[in-house]
Write a protein that holds these residues in place. Sequence first.
Motif, mmCIF file in Angstrom:
data_model
loop_
_atom_site.group_PDB
_atom_site.id
_atom_site.type_symbol
_atom_site.label_atom_id
_atom_site.label_comp_id
_atom_site.label_asym_id
_atom_site.label_seq_id
_atom_site.Cartn_x
_atom_site.Cartn_y
_atom_site.Cartn_z
ATOM 1 N N SER A 63 55.379 106.880 56.444
ATOM 2 C CA SER A 63 55.894 105.605 56.952
ATOM 3 C C SER A 63 55.817 104.483 55.923
ATOM 4 N N VAL A 64 55.004 104.666 54.880
ATOM 5 C CA VAL A 64 54.857 103.612 53.877
ATOM 6 C C VAL A 64 55.355 104.042 52.499
ATOM 7 N N MET A 65 55.745 105.301 52.385
ATOM 8 C CA MET A 65 56.183 105.813 51.094
ATOM 9 C C MET A 65 57.379 105.023 50.583
ATOM 10 N N GLY A 66 57.310 104.632 49.316
ATOM 11 C CA GLY A 66 58.380 103.845 48.721
ATOM 12 C C GLY A 66 58.232 102.347 48.919
ATOM 13 N N ARG A 67 57.323 101.945 49.802
ATOM 14 C CA ARG A 67 57.100 100.512 50.042
ATOM 15 C C ARG A 67 55.701 100.075 49.605
ATOM 16 N N LEU A 79 40.015 98.228 44.073
ATOM 17 C CA LEU A 79 41.151 99.001 44.554
ATOM 18 C C LEU A 79 42.196 98.034 45.095
ATOM 19 N N TYR A 80 43.473 98.381 44.925
ATOM 20 C CA TYR A 80 44.547 97.514 45.389
ATOM 21 C C TYR A 80 45.538 98.279 46.260
ATOM 22 N N LEU A 81 46.202 97.526 47.120
ATOM 23 C CA LEU A 81 47.316 98.070 47.879
ATOM 24 C C LEU A 81 48.429 97.027 47.860
ATOM 25 N N GLN A 82 49.471 97.311 47.099
ATOM 26 C CA GLN A 82 50.650 96.446 47.066
ATOM 27 C C GLN A 82 51.577 96.874 48.188
ATOM 28 N N MET A 83 51.896 95.943 49.063
ATOM 29 C CA MET A 83 52.732 96.243 50.216
ATOM 30 C C MET A 83 54.008 95.420 50.135
ATOM 31 N N ASN A 84 55.126 96.089 50.043
ATOM 32 C CA ASN A 84 56.429 95.432 49.953
ATOM 33 C C ASN A 84 57.287 95.795 51.152
ATOM 34 N N THR A 85 58.316 95.011 51.359
ATOM 35 C CA THR A 85 59.269 95.252 52.444
ATOM 36 C C THR A 85 58.524 95.494 53.768
ATOM 37 N N LEU A 86 57.663 94.588 54.086
ATOM 38 C CA LEU A 86 56.812 94.761 55.262
ATOM 39 C C LEU A 86 57.619 94.697 56.555
ATOM 40 N N LYS A 87 57.166 95.480 57.519
ATOM 41 C CA LYS A 87 57.806 95.578 58.824
ATOM 42 C C LYS A 87 56.802 95.180 59.904
ATOM 43 N N PRO A 88 57.268 94.790 61.072
ATOM 44 C CA PRO A 88 56.337 94.433 62.153
ATOM 45 C C PRO A 88 55.364 95.559 62.482
ATOM 46 N N GLU A 89 55.802 96.796 62.366
ATOM 47 C CA GLU A 89 54.918 97.928 62.681
ATOM 48 C C GLU A 89 53.829 98.144 61.634
ATOM 49 N N ASP A 90 53.880 97.406 60.543
ATOM 50 C CA ASP A 90 52.789 97.448 59.558
ATOM 51 C C ASP A 90 51.625 96.545 59.959
ATOM 52 N N SER A 91 51.807 95.749 60.997
ATOM 53 C CA SER A 91 50.740 94.847 61.435
ATOM 54 C C SER A 91 49.541 95.649 61.914
ATOM 55 N N ALA A 92 48.381 95.333 61.370
ATOM 56 C CA ALA A 92 47.155 96.065 61.702
ATOM 57 C C ALA A 92 46.006 95.466 60.900
ATOM 58 N N VAL A 93 44.815 95.919 61.217
ATOM 59 C CA VAL A 93 43.674 95.658 60.344
ATOM 60 C C VAL A 93 43.650 96.781 59.313
ATOM 61 N N TYR A 94 43.583 96.402 58.048
ATOM 62 C CA TYR A 94 43.595 97.363 56.957
ATOM 63 C C TYR A 94 42.182 97.513 56.398
ATOM 64 N N TYR A 95 41.797 98.768 56.225
ATOM 65 C CA TYR A 95 40.465 99.103 55.735
ATOM 66 C C TYR A 95 40.562 99.911 54.443
ATOM 67 N N CYS A 96 39.669 99.641 53.522
ATOM 68 C CA CYS A 96 39.519 100.563 52.401
ATOM 69 C C CYS A 96 38.280 101.417 52.660
ATOM 70 N N ALA A 97 38.296 102.588 52.073
ATOM 71 C CA ALA A 97 37.218 103.539 52.304
ATOM 72 C C ALA A 97 37.037 104.424 51.083
ATOM 73 N N ALA A 98 35.861 105.005 50.976
ATOM 74 C CA ALA A 98 35.545 105.866 49.839
ATOM 75 C C ALA A 98 34.963 107.177 50.331
ATOM 76 N N THR A 99 35.292 108.237 49.619
ATOM 77 C CA THR A 99 34.777 109.553 49.957
ATOM 78 C C THR A 99 34.447 110.339 48.710
ATOM 79 N N THR A 100 33.482 111.240 48.838
ATOM 80 C CA THR A 100 33.175 112.161 47.751
ATOM 81 C C THR A 100 34.006 113.441 47.863
ATOM 82 N N THR A 101 34.725 113.587 48.946
ATOM 83 C CA THR A 101 35.645 114.708 49.097
ATOM 84 C C THR A 101 36.845 114.502 48.182
ATOM 85 N N TYR A 102 37.268 115.551 47.498
ATOM 86 C CA TYR A 102 38.326 115.409 46.508
ATOM 87 C C TYR A 102 39.629 114.938 47.147
#
Length: 123
Positions: A63-67, A79-102
């Motif tokens: 749903s976000v590929m290419g944007r 860490l960064y997240l560049q979000m372009n061409t935003l849509k109403p369905e992108d509205s949310a709380v955004y979280y970053c997270a880290a894992t040791t899983t590859y």
Amino acid sequence: QVTLVESGGGLVQVGGSLRLSCAASGLDISTHTMGWFRQAPGKAREFVGLIIWSGGHTYYHTSVMGRFTMSRDNANNTLYLQMNTLKPEDSAVYYCAATTTYYTREPSQFEFWGQGTQVTVSS
């Protein structure tokens, strides 16, 4: 103690752009796979994208590929997240997270989480 602090959220109109940041401390993002997730009211937390610690390969939800584009600044441990061409369905709380899983898209496999930043896209 590990902390992840997101910033950059806000209110934007449809078609606009935002750049989210996630500043990490107590954890080296270059040795962890880092992910972005989002959660809208009444919905489950959803995978947005991840960047593999080795090689920096990125993967995105369809749903976000290419944007949306993830990147990282290892020198500043951010860490960064560049979000372009935003849509109403992108509205949310955004979280970053880290894992040791590859490689994983499962929230339950991410050990460390930020507090989230609100993104609201108005139509």
